[in-house]
Design a protein around this motif. Structure first.
Motif, PDB file in Angstrom:
ATOM      1  N   ARG A 126       0.812  -1.346  -0.065  1.00  0.00           N
ATOM      2  CA  ARG A 126       0.056  -0.255  -0.107  1.00  0.00           C
ATOM      3  C   ARG A 126       0.694   1.240   0.078  1.00  0.00           C
ATOM      4  O   ARG A 126       0.652   2.271  -0.665  1.00  0.00           O
ATOM      5  CB  ARG A 126      -0.930   0.051   1.424  1.00  0.00           C
ATOM      6  CG  ARG A 126      -1.901   1.177   1.274  1.00  0.00           C
ATOM      7  CD  ARG A 126      -2.785   1.170   2.417  1.00  0.00           C
ATOM      8  NE  ARG A 126      -3.296   0.150   3.187  1.00  0.00           N
ATOM      9  CZ  ARG A 126      -4.434  -0.503   3.034  1.00  0.00           C
ATOM     10  NH1 ARG A 126      -5.013   0.148   2.057  1.00  0.00           N
ATOM     11  NH2 ARG A 126      -4.728  -1.612   3.411  1.00  0.00           N
ATOM     12  N   ASP A 130       0.945   4.190  -2.524  1.00  0.00           N
ATOM     13  CA  ASP A 130       0.720   5.658  -1.864  1.00  0.00           C
ATOM     14  C   ASP A 130       1.847   6.672  -2.207  1.00  0.00           C
ATOM     15  O   ASP A 130       1.769   7.928  -2.490  1.00  0.00           O
ATOM     16  CB  ASP A 130       0.484   5.786  -0.439  1.00  0.00           C
ATOM     17  CG  ASP A 130      -0.808   5.215  -0.149  1.00  0.00           C
ATOM     18  OD1 ASP A 130      -1.758   5.009  -1.136  1.00  0.00           O
ATOM     19  OD2 ASP A 130      -1.039   4.784   1.138  1.00  0.00           O
ATOM     20  N   ALA A 157      -4.870  -7.712  -0.499  1.00  0.00           N
ATOM     21  CA  ALA A 157      -5.015  -6.556  -1.733  1.00  0.00           C
ATOM     22  C   ALA A 157      -6.470  -6.502  -2.198  1.00  0.00           C
ATOM     23  O   ALA A 157      -7.024  -5.488  -2.032  1.00  0.00           O
ATOM     24  CB  ALA A 157      -3.906  -6.479  -2.586  1.00  0.00           C
ATOM     25  N   LEU A 162      -7.631  -2.800  -3.389  1.00  0.00           N
ATOM     26  CA  LEU A 162      -6.494  -2.210  -3.817  1.00  0.00           C
ATOM     27  C   LEU A 162      -6.312  -2.841  -5.189  1.00  0.00           C
ATOM     28  O   LEU A 162      -6.628  -4.042  -5.636  1.00  0.00           O
ATOM     29  CB  LEU A 162      -5.160  -2.471  -3.285  1.00  0.00           C
ATOM     30  CG  LEU A 162      -5.095  -1.841  -1.775  1.00  0.00           C
ATOM     31  CD1 LEU A 162      -3.858  -2.310  -0.906  1.00  0.00           C
ATOM     32  CD2 LEU A 162      -5.098  -0.247  -1.885  1.00  0.00           C
ATOM     33  N   ARG A 309      -7.976   1.964  -6.649  1.00  0.00           N
ATOM     34  CA  ARG A 309      -7.268   2.408  -5.476  1.00  0.00           C
ATOM     35  C   ARG A 309      -7.695   3.771  -4.672  1.00  0.00           C
ATOM     36  O   ARG A 309      -7.982   3.956  -3.530  1.00  0.00           O
ATOM     37  CB  ARG A 309      -5.739   2.729  -5.709  1.00  0.00           C
ATOM     38  CG  ARG A 309      -4.849   3.284  -4.396  1.00  0.00           C
ATOM     39  CD  ARG A 309      -3.486   2.804  -4.765  1.00  0.00           C
ATOM     40  NE  ARG A 309      -2.987   3.369  -5.884  1.00  0.00           N
ATOM     41  CZ  ARG A 309      -2.163   4.603  -5.817  1.00  0.00           C
ATOM     42  NH1 ARG A 309      -2.230   5.489  -4.826  1.00  0.00           N
ATOM     43  NH2 ARG A 309      -1.844   5.101  -6.849  1.00  0.00           N
ATOM     44  N   ARG A 313      -9.816   4.491  -1.121  1.00  0.00           N
ATOM     45  CA  ARG A 313      -9.380   5.385  -0.100  1.00  0.00           C
ATOM     46  C   ARG A 313     -10.230   6.493   0.309  1.00  0.00           C
ATOM     47  O   ARG A 313     -10.101   7.292   1.045  1.00  0.00           O
ATOM     48  CB  ARG A 313      -8.019   6.090  -0.493  1.00  0.00           C
ATOM     49  CG  ARG A 313      -6.762   5.015  -0.529  1.00  0.00           C
ATOM     50  CD  ARG A 313      -5.925   5.351  -1.657  1.00  0.00           C
ATOM     51  NE  ARG A 313      -5.201   6.630  -1.366  1.00  0.00           N
ATOM     52  CZ  ARG A 313      -4.253   7.381  -2.168  1.00  0.00           C
ATOM     53  NH1 ARG A 313      -4.035   6.729  -3.251  1.00  0.00           N
ATOM     54  NH2 ARG A 313      -3.680   8.653  -1.797  1.00  0.00           N
TER      55      ARG A 313
END
Length: 314
Positions: A126, A130, A157, A162, A309, A313
């Motif tokens: 992750r 990021d 994941a 993700l 992704r 988030r």
């Protein structure tokens, strides 16, 4: 391929000092001594750091492309080994893929039982995302327990929303912590490195009260739908042969692109012995070619991965 090379490696491993199922502190010290007894090649550099709060060792060679990353997961039955111990094999992978390898120093059992290793590997992945590294330029590579952990991290994941990395190549994966494959018995006489009893001891350390068939502990029992393309390499002289074969069948059942390579008469994680074994050299070349091919094809699909992704988030 040389019969003499295979016999020499078999003798070396049969008379080695490591007792995988013995005292953990002693096994860690012995394993560290074994892995660091041969200096790293002069073109391999290492740098300690952290990703997502997880310690890592970045392994690089002069020709690596900083845009591509191998997230490397070391072996050691979840109880021994370290990122630094894995630098030799990770460096070989980095050289052949022209990438940098980031070795994850995930927490070990029995001090840190399941799912600590999966959590650490996922946090490191992750953090790479990021940091702005596209999933299409990240590949997972793992050996032994690290091979099973690589697939478990793909599952984690997916569950976290993700994007999958471009691919995963796993060497002699320990993918069934119930140690229930037929080869655990059928290959015991020819395996010079592992024993079913040693694996079961370490599995108890890692799992404690967790069911050994839990998907993120033993991916041979998982729903692998939607995982990244897999390359699975295994030797025919190891008790984990059936882990690799069943993991391949499970991936195929769930429509995952999967390739299985069984290398005859070679032992567990034979890829680590490329300087003395022709099969190891050839296997590493094959793994590198697989990894590079999926970087080039995956680069066109990363937009959807980034959208996944971002959604995860939000």
């Amino acid at each position: 391929m040389s019969r003499q090379q295979r016999q020499a490696l078999d003798e070396l491993l049969r008379h080695g000092p490591l007792d995988l199922g013995g005292d953990v502190a002693e096994a860690r010290a012995v394993f560290h001594g074994m892995m660091t007894s041969i200096p790293l090649p002069p073109d391999v550099s290492t740098k300690e750091g952290e990703l997502g709060g997880v310690p890592v060792v970045t392994v690089a060679t002069p020709d690596n492309d900083p845009a591509t990353v191998v997230l490397y997961l070391h072996g050691g039955a979840y109880a021994i080994g370290s990122a630094a111990d894995a630098a030799g094999l990770a460096g070989d992978v980095a050289r052949r893929t022209a990438s940098r390898a980031v070795c994850v120093d995930y927490r070990l059992a029995p001090e840190h039982p399941f799912p600590a290793a999966v959590d650490d590997a996922l946090d490191a992945y992750r953090a790479l995302l990021d940091d702005g590294i596209p999933s299409s330029t990240i590949a997972f590579v793992g050996e032994s327990a690290g091979g099973g952990l690589a697939v478990a991290t793909l599952l984690a994941a997916k569950d976290a929303g993700l994007p999958q990395p471009s691919s995963a190549a796993v060497f002699s994966p320990w993918a069934d912590l119930s140690v229930s494959g037929d080869s655990a018995v059928g290959k015991a006489a020819v395996d010079p490195a592992l024993t079913p009893e040693g694996l079961r001891t370490r599995a108890r350390d890692y799992l404690r009260d967790t069911d050994p068939t839990a998907p993120r502990a033993s991916p041979v029992f998982a729903d692998l739908t939607g995982l990244a393309p897999l390359l699975i390499q295994v030797g025919s002289h190891e008790i984990l042969l059936d882990d690799a074969v069943r993991l391949t069948a499970r991936a195929a059942e769930h429509d995952v692109h999967v390739e299985l390579q069984v290398w005859p008469q070679v032992p567990h994680v034979f890829q680590a012995f490329a300087p003395m074994l022709d099969e190891a050299d050839a296997a590493l070349d094959a793994a590198a070619a697989f990894t590079r091919a999926h970087w080039s094809t995956g680069a066109t699909t990363d937009t959807s991965g980034e959208a996944l992704r971002a959604g995860a988030r939000s």
